[in-house]
Scaffold this motif. Structure first.
Motif, PDB file in Angstrom:
ATOM      1  N   GLY A 106      38.873 -15.115  -4.703  1.00  0.00           N
ATOM      2  CA  GLY A 106      39.635 -13.977  -3.864  1.00  0.00           C
ATOM      3  C   GLY A 106      40.305 -12.871  -4.748  1.00  0.00           C
ATOM      4  O   GLY A 106      40.362 -11.820  -4.292  1.00  0.00           O
ATOM      5  N   ILE A 107      40.553 -13.353  -6.028  1.00  0.00           N
ATOM      6  CA  ILE A 107      41.032 -12.381  -7.163  1.00  0.00           C
ATOM      7  C   ILE A 107      39.961 -11.314  -7.321  1.00  0.00           C
ATOM      8  O   ILE A 107      40.186 -10.291  -7.436  1.00  0.00           O
ATOM      9  N   ILE A 108      38.882 -12.093  -7.437  1.00  0.00           N
ATOM     10  CA  ILE A 108      37.537 -11.077  -7.896  1.00  0.00           C
ATOM     11  C   ILE A 108      37.209 -10.221  -6.376  1.00  0.00           C
ATOM     12  O   ILE A 108      37.014  -8.924  -6.800  1.00  0.00           O
ATOM     13  N   LYS A 109      37.352 -10.750  -5.377  1.00  0.00           N
ATOM     14  CA  LYS A 109      36.887  -9.922  -4.003  1.00  0.00           C
ATOM     15  C   LYS A 109      37.849  -8.806  -3.915  1.00  0.00           C
ATOM     16  O   LYS A 109      37.593  -7.552  -3.679  1.00  0.00           O
ATOM     17  N   ILE A 120      29.021  -7.738  -1.802  1.00  0.00           N
ATOM     18  CA  ILE A 120      27.826  -8.645  -2.027  1.00  0.00           C
ATOM     19  C   ILE A 120      27.503  -8.924  -3.540  1.00  0.00           C
ATOM     20  O   ILE A 120      26.730  -9.830  -3.770  1.00  0.00           O
ATOM     21  N   ILE A 121      28.342  -8.124  -4.432  1.00  0.00           N
ATOM     22  CA  ILE A 121      27.931  -8.671  -5.839  1.00  0.00           C
ATOM     23  C   ILE A 121      28.357  -9.989  -6.112  1.00  0.00           C
ATOM     24  O   ILE A 121      27.734 -10.732  -6.885  1.00  0.00           O
ATOM     25  N   LEU A 122      29.461 -10.482  -5.561  1.00  0.00           N
ATOM     26  CA  LEU A 122      29.891 -11.899  -5.854  1.00  0.00           C
ATOM     27  C   LEU A 122      29.023 -12.941  -5.380  1.00  0.00           C
ATOM     28  O   LEU A 122      28.437 -13.458  -6.536  1.00  0.00           O
ATOM     29  N   PRO A 123      28.645 -12.889  -4.353  1.00  0.00           N
ATOM     30  CA  PRO A 123      27.417 -13.888  -3.889  1.00  0.00           C
ATOM     31  C   PRO A 123      26.157 -13.931  -4.560  1.00  0.00           C
ATOM     32  O   PRO A 123      25.524 -14.636  -5.153  1.00  0.00           O
ATOM     33  N   MET A 124      25.765 -12.748  -4.899  1.00  0.00           N
ATOM     34  CA  MET A 124      24.538 -12.500  -5.553  1.00  0.00           C
ATOM     35  C   MET A 124      24.617 -13.021  -7.185  1.00  0.00           C
ATOM     36  O   MET A 124      23.835 -13.606  -7.718  1.00  0.00           O
TER      37      MET A 124
END
Length: 173
Positions: A106-109, A120-124
């Motif tokens: 959540g922090i990163i998002k 989309i960077i996060l799941p990739m």
């Protein structure tokens, strides 16, 4: 024949963390259900507003004490003294670690959205880590869980709002 002791120890470990596996299964089903409901609301009701959940997810600050107590149980309780207490501590530690990992996501998002970067960077990134090795993925989950727990003291997203200290030691509301 040489692999039988390895298999037996693996089965014992998996048997010991059954409550954690049940928690992870429930979490995955909940996430899939939430995604289905979110998609249904967008398609059926033509709801164009995004449903923001992950970027504002924050655990109670008191949960850090559960993390510390469960970590202490895993580290300091000997197997021969109380195996059940150690297993309860281990399963609690694993569950709390997953929750703090979700908080770190959540922090990163939150910061990806704040900077205008595609989410989309996060799941990739995690797919890439998983394709490298399971150890790289596990290590990143461990590090991010610590990052999520660190949010208790640092409040990276400033979600608590509240008070800010002035230079003379007084609080401004």
């Amino acid at each position: 024949p040489e692999q039988i002791p390895d298999i037996a120890s693996t089965v014992k470990i998996l048997k010991d963390i059954i409550p954690f596996n049940i928690f992870c299964s429930a979490l995955i089903l909940s996430m899939l259900g939430f995604g289905f409901v979110k998609m249904s609301l967008r398609l059926i009701l033509r709801a164009n507003e995004t449903i923001n959940v992950l970027e504002f997810f924050k655990l109670s600050d008191w949960l850090i004490f559960v993390l510390i107590a469960s970590l202490a149980a895993v580290v300091f309780i000997k197997d021969d003294l109380s195996l059940y207490a150690k297993l309860a501590g281990l399963n609690t530690l694993l569950v709390i670690t997953v929750l703090y990992f979700v908080q770190a996501l959540g922090i990163i998002k939150f910061f990806l959205l704040k900077k205008g970067l595609p989410v989309i960077i996060l799941p990739m990134f995690f797919i890439f880590l998983g394709s490298l090795s399971i150890m790289a993925f596990a290590f990143s989950v461990f590090i991010l869980s610590g990052y999520g727990a660190l949010d208790v003291w640092t409040d990276f997203r400033k979600l608590n709002g509240g008070s800010k200290e002035t230079g003379n030691g007084e609080e401004n509301q």
